[in-house]
Design a protein around this motif. Structure first.
Motif, PDB file in Angstrom:
ATOM      1  N   ILE A  43       0.839  -1.203   0.000  1.00 15.69           N
ATOM      2  CA  ILE A  43       0.000   0.000   0.000  1.00 15.69           C
ATOM      3  C   ILE A  43       0.870   1.248   0.000  1.00 15.69           C
ATOM      4  CG2 ILE A  43      -1.633   1.344   1.382  1.00 15.69           C
ATOM      5  CD1 ILE A  43      -2.904  -1.345   2.239  1.00 15.69           C
ATOM      6  N   ARG A  46       2.409   1.946  -3.434  1.00 12.00           N
ATOM      7  CA  ARG A  46       1.505   2.178  -4.574  1.00 12.00           C
ATOM      8  C   ARG A  46       1.698   3.558  -5.197  1.00 12.00           C
ATOM      9  NH1 ARG A  46      -4.247   1.150  -2.931  1.00 12.00           N
ATOM     10  NH2 ARG A  46      -3.776   2.928  -1.593  1.00 12.00           N
ATOM     11  N   TYR A  59      -5.309   0.977  -8.460  1.00 16.84           N
ATOM     12  CA  TYR A  59      -5.746  -0.330  -7.969  1.00 16.84           C
ATOM     13  C   TYR A  59      -5.859  -0.306  -6.450  1.00 16.84           C
ATOM     14  CZ  TYR A  59      -0.718  -0.768  -7.055  1.00 16.84           C
ATOM     15  OH  TYR A  59       0.560  -0.536  -6.635  1.00 16.84           O
ATOM     16  N   LEU A  61      -5.718  -2.898  -2.890  1.00 14.37           N
ATOM     17  CA  LEU A  61      -5.194  -4.156  -2.372  1.00 14.37           C
ATOM     18  C   LEU A  61      -6.218  -4.770  -1.419  1.00 14.37           C
ATOM     19  CD1 LEU A  61      -1.572  -2.881  -1.970  1.00 14.37           C
ATOM     20  CD2 LEU A  61      -2.298  -4.681  -3.541  1.00 14.37           C
ATOM     21  N   SER A 196      -7.785  -4.517  -9.567  1.00 12.04           N
ATOM     22  CA  SER A 196      -7.402  -5.083  -8.271  1.00 12.04           C
ATOM     23  C   SER A 196      -7.443  -6.604  -8.305  1.00 12.04           C
ATOM     24  CB  SER A 196      -8.323  -4.543  -7.179  1.00 12.04           C
ATOM     25  OG  SER A 196      -8.345  -3.127  -7.177  1.00 12.04           O
ATOM     26  N   VAL A 229       3.536  -3.917 -10.497  1.00 14.97           N
ATOM     27  CA  VAL A 229       3.394  -3.966  -9.044  1.00 14.97           C
ATOM     28  C   VAL A 229       4.473  -4.864  -8.449  1.00 14.97           C
ATOM     29  CG1 VAL A 229       1.862  -4.670  -7.155  1.00 14.97           C
ATOM     30  CG2 VAL A 229       0.928  -3.495  -9.134  1.00 14.97           C
TER      31      VAL A 229
END
Length: 244
Positions: A43, A46, A59, A61, A196, A229
């Motif tokens: 997070i 991101r 997106y 999480l 996601s 990611v």
């Protein structure tokens, strides 16, 4: 094995095996069964991912998504959000669902999605007729129960759409929901749940080719964007590699 004798002194005949629909246990499972994910680290990372990768979509999480789902108390909108999160469906594909799109084949509970690109409003019958299909397994027993209860309570015809709102209505509802939970650092729309879903599968080591098929992408190149990611957090990949 112990066999119980019946009252006439004869052993009961063994139950015949099902010829066409044998109930056999699965012999193999996916190799990766458990992963450890540092959600707070991902997070925190991101913002860097979105800032350094031009085409990277916003997106959520898992902890953030579950927080939104828990805050949604309207059964219809909760089911819509759940379906987008657990199947990667576009909102247009969810709004096209009818009871006959949900299938229990004795082994899996699946939803059959018609691959529909994002367009304003609900898809037309002509769009539905020429759209390819894909079957997505739903494995969460609580979600399966919620789907079945929703269909039972709604008394829908088998070809009747179970959601009657437009995409814009769902987006407005998501916007209001995010406001009720105190806001978010990114713009959250219907499509955010699809992104996601893809990233959640990647984090669990699922093959990119399979994720691409589940998303209904024509080319795997469309799916590769989500791998940023994994690669943006270089510390994990360089940990243990000595240069001096």
């Amino acid at each position: 094995m112990v066999r119980i004798q019946d009252s006439r002194g004869a052993f009961p005949a063994p139950r015949p095996k099902r010829l066409f629909y044998p109930n056999e246990p699965r012999l193999e499972s996916f190799p990766i069964q458990h992963v450890q994910i540092d959600w707070q680290r991902l997070i925190a990372k991101r913002a860097m991912v979105l800032d350094t990768v031009d085409t990277m979509p916003a997106y959520l999480l898992k902890p953030e998504t579950l927080g939104l789902l828990d805050a949604e108390k309207h059964p219809t909108y909760r089911l819509i959000l759940d379906l987008m999160w657990t199947t990667g469906a576009r909102i247009s594909e969810v709004l096209a669902l009818t009871p006959c799109h949900f299938i229990d084949d004795g082994y899996d509970f699946l939803v059959v999605l018609r691959t529909l690109k994002q367009r304003p409003g609900r898809p037309t019958n002509a769009q539905l007729a020429r759209s390819p299909k894909r079957a997505i397994p739903i494995v969460d027993p609580l979600l399966i129960d919620r789907i079945q209860s929703y269909l039972y309570a709604g008394h829908f015809r088998k070809d009747e759409r179970i959601f009657t709102m437009a995409r814009q209505t769902v987006n407005r509802h998501i916007h209001d929901l995010v406001g009720r939970v105190g806001g978010a650092p990114i713009n959250i729309t219907c499509h955010t749940f699809r992104h996601s879903f893809a990233i959640h599968l990647l984090l669990h080591g699922r093959p990119l080719k399979i994720i691409s098929q589940l998303l209904g992408h024509k080319s795997i190149e469309s799916t590769e964007i989500y791998t940023n990611v994994l690669t943006a957090d270089g510390g994990h990949f360089l940990d243990g590699v000595d240069f001096h």
